[in-house]
Design a protein around this motif. Sequence first.
Motif, PDB file in Angstrom:
ATOM      1  N   SER A  69       1.407  -1.405  -0.069  1.00  0.00           N
ATOM      2  CA  SER A  69      -0.328  -0.263   0.168  1.00  0.00           C
ATOM      3  C   SER A  69       1.355   1.096   0.126  1.00  0.00           C
ATOM      4  CB  SER A  69      -1.162   0.075   1.394  1.00  0.00           C
ATOM      5  OG  SER A  69      -0.097  -0.272   2.662  1.00  0.00           O
ATOM      6  N   ALA A  70       1.965   1.117   0.826  1.00  0.00           N
ATOM      7  CA  ALA A  70       2.834   2.366   0.750  1.00  0.00           C
ATOM      8  C   ALA A  70       2.296   3.554   0.919  1.00  0.00           C
ATOM      9  CB  ALA A  70       3.733   2.388  -0.177  1.00  0.00           C
ATOM     10  N   HIS A  71       1.889   4.778  -0.187  1.00  0.00           N
ATOM     11  CA  HIS A  71       1.583   5.615   0.173  1.00  0.00           C
ATOM     12  C   HIS A  71       0.441   6.036   0.038  1.00  0.00           C
ATOM     13  CE1 HIS A  71       5.295   8.247   2.796  1.00  0.00           C
ATOM     14  NE2 HIS A  71       5.804   7.351   1.839  1.00  0.00           N
ATOM     15  N   HIS A  73       0.246   6.231  -3.270  1.00  0.00           N
ATOM     16  CA  HIS A  73      -0.545   7.464  -4.037  1.00  0.00           C
ATOM     17  C   HIS A  73      -1.076   6.587  -5.399  1.00  0.00           C
ATOM     18  CE1 HIS A  73       3.688   8.188  -2.627  1.00  0.00           C
ATOM     19  NE2 HIS A  73       3.396   9.519  -2.518  1.00  0.00           N
ATOM     20  N   GLU A  74      -1.208   5.287  -5.729  1.00  0.00           N
ATOM     21  CA  GLU A  74      -2.279   4.901  -6.705  1.00  0.00           C
ATOM     22  C   GLU A  74      -3.474   4.700  -6.948  1.00  0.00           C
ATOM     23  OE1 GLU A  74       2.074   2.298  -7.514  1.00  0.00           O
ATOM     24  OE2 GLU A  74      -0.046   1.565  -6.714  1.00  0.00           O
ATOM     25  N   ILE A  75      -3.514   4.187  -5.409  1.00  0.00           N
ATOM     26  CA  ILE A  75      -5.355   4.705  -4.928  1.00  0.00           C
ATOM     27  C   ILE A  75      -5.209   5.060  -3.867  1.00  0.00           C
ATOM     28  CG2 ILE A  75      -7.977   3.224  -4.953  1.00  0.00           C
ATOM     29  CD1 ILE A  75      -5.638   0.932  -6.498  1.00  0.00           C
ATOM     30  N   THR A 112       0.966  -4.957   8.643  1.00  0.00           N
ATOM     31  CA  THR A 112       2.652  -4.808   9.000  1.00  0.00           C
ATOM     32  C   THR A 112       2.843  -6.329   8.788  1.00  0.00           C
ATOM     33  OG1 THR A 112       2.747  -3.358  10.062  1.00  0.00           O
ATOM     34  CG2 THR A 112       4.893  -4.152   9.921  1.00  0.00           C
ATOM     35  N   GLN A 113       3.310  -6.771   7.543  1.00  0.00           N
ATOM     36  CA  GLN A 113       4.063  -7.483   6.825  1.00  0.00           C
ATOM     37  C   GLN A 113       4.934  -8.165   5.758  1.00  0.00           C
ATOM     38  OE1 GLN A 113       0.376 -10.974   6.015  1.00  0.00           O
ATOM     39  NE2 GLN A 113       1.563 -12.284   5.390  1.00  0.00           N
ATOM     40  N   ASP A 114       5.958  -9.002   6.036  1.00  0.00           N
ATOM     41  CA  ASP A 114       6.604  -9.295   5.207  1.00  0.00           C
ATOM     42  C   ASP A 114       6.415  -9.782   3.792  1.00  0.00           C
ATOM     43  OD1 ASP A 114       8.425  -9.919   2.903  1.00  0.00           O
ATOM     44  OD2 ASP A 114       9.554 -11.232   4.523  1.00  0.00           O
ATOM     45  N   LEU A 115       5.876  -9.620   2.835  1.00  0.00           N
ATOM     46  CA  LEU A 115       5.093 -10.269   1.907  1.00  0.00           C
ATOM     47  C   LEU A 115       5.701 -11.764   1.256  1.00  0.00           C
ATOM     48  CD1 LEU A 115       2.576  -7.322   1.013  1.00  0.00           C
ATOM     49  CD2 LEU A 115       1.553 -10.100   1.710  1.00  0.00           C
ATOM     50  N   SER A 116       7.164 -11.177   0.948  1.00  0.00           N
ATOM     51  CA  SER A 116       8.155 -12.312   0.125  1.00  0.00           C
ATOM     52  C   SER A 116       8.534 -13.293   1.104  1.00  0.00           C
ATOM     53  CB  SER A 116       9.361 -11.490  -0.035  1.00  0.00           C
ATOM     54  OG  SER A 116      10.233 -11.420   1.125  1.00  0.00           O
ATOM     55  N   SER A 153      -2.910  -5.834  -5.828  1.00  0.00           N
ATOM     56  CA  SER A 153      -1.203  -5.892  -6.188  1.00  0.00           C
ATOM     57  C   SER A 153      -0.558  -4.721  -6.251  1.00  0.00           C
ATOM     58  CB  SER A 153      -0.750  -7.008  -5.858  1.00  0.00           C
ATOM     59  OG  SER A 153       0.300  -7.213  -5.939  1.00  0.00           O
ATOM     60  N   GLY A 154      -0.469  -3.438  -5.579  1.00  0.00           N
ATOM     61  CA  GLY A 154       0.055  -2.135  -5.770  1.00  0.00           C
ATOM     62  C   GLY A 154       1.802  -1.947  -5.942  1.00  0.00           C
ATOM     63  N   ASN A 155       2.303  -2.436  -7.666  1.00  0.00           N
ATOM     64  CA  ASN A 155       3.504  -2.322  -8.143  1.00  0.00           C
ATOM     65  C   ASN A 155       4.314  -3.167  -7.046  1.00  0.00           C
ATOM     66  OD1 ASN A 155       3.632  -1.025 -10.534  1.00  0.00           O
ATOM     67  ND2 ASN A 155       2.794   0.648 -10.086  1.00  0.00           N
ATOM     68  N   LEU A 156       4.050  -4.195  -6.487  1.00  0.00           N
ATOM     69  CA  LEU A 156       4.750  -4.565  -5.479  1.00  0.00           C
ATOM     70  C   LEU A 156       6.040  -5.671  -6.054  1.00  0.00           C
ATOM     71  CD1 LEU A 156       5.534  -5.715  -2.485  1.00  0.00           C
ATOM     72  CD2 LEU A 156       3.341  -6.622  -2.229  1.00  0.00           C
TER      73      LEU A 156
END
Length: 268
Positions: A69-71, A73-75, A112-116, A153-156
């Motif tokens: 999700s970050a900031h 910006h996209e949605i 808060t999760q490491d999705l990798s 999934s937003g540019n991840l």
Amino acid sequence: MIREAFIFLFTPTSAIAKKYGFLYQSIALQARYHRCKKAWLPHLKNCQDLFLATVKALPRKKSVVILGSAHLHEIPMHLLEKNFESITLVDVIHPIRHHLLAKRTSRVKLITQDLSGSLASLENLQSLEDLYELKDKLAQETLFNFDADLIVSGNLLSQLALLPIEAIEKKIKRALTLEEKDVLCTGFAEIHLKNLSACKGTKLIYADREVTYRDPKGDEIYKGHYPVNFSGYEKVKEWSWLLAPLKEASKDYSIEMKIEAYKSVEPS
Ligand SMILES: C[S@@+](CC[C@H](N)C(=O)[O-])C[C@H]1O[C@@H](n2cnc3c(N)ncnc32)[C@H](O)[C@@H]1O
């Protein structure tokens, strides 16, 4: 500067996010957004238009999950709030304003999760074979499982292999070949897609699929791409995103991304 220092000190940060510099990157991303907003506008408009068209076609619009999700910006948050009752944001680091918002309203939840699934193991890797083994092990695991009316999934996708590659290059003291990098980028991206496919709900993916560096005359000096199998998804749109106009990352080149957007193919 004072503002950035305040954000650096007060943003809640997990040990893993601190260790791998995610907070610094998050602050840098926001600063780049402000510097490059004009160049980014067509990209952001594409993301938002596609999001709204996808929402319109949903059979139910109660819940949304944004991965990476970050900031936002996209949605932007106002579009999420306007269209969904329950909003879940998932990232390894969340900006302080999202923490404050989640405290004020139960409609917004932060995960808060490491999705990798890889970051906690990077320190134990001794060789490239260890990293390939880790990738193969993660491919057998459930790394996340969400249930929502829409999951974005937003540019991840392209980010997931970056730290594993960096960690192993440091350990073995050599740069990976393009073929070795491709195996890892493809592997981590397809693990993400496999987990995403197992989630319940409509999925929308924004993914940067190709990077092009151009010299000041606009001539191409480098193009990079790695294969990913998007089976179970249909490509709905593609466009280019001028991520770093000339002089943003360097006076010698600009950086352009080819973005592809995919939607899950609903069972008929
Ligand atoms: C390019 S940004 C995404 C942009 C965002 N979708 C937006 O609308 O502004 C990539 C995000 O992925 C996150 N990320 C990178 N690796 C991750 C991982 N292993 N697990 C969870 N999030 C990760 C970063 O923290 C960053 O916020």
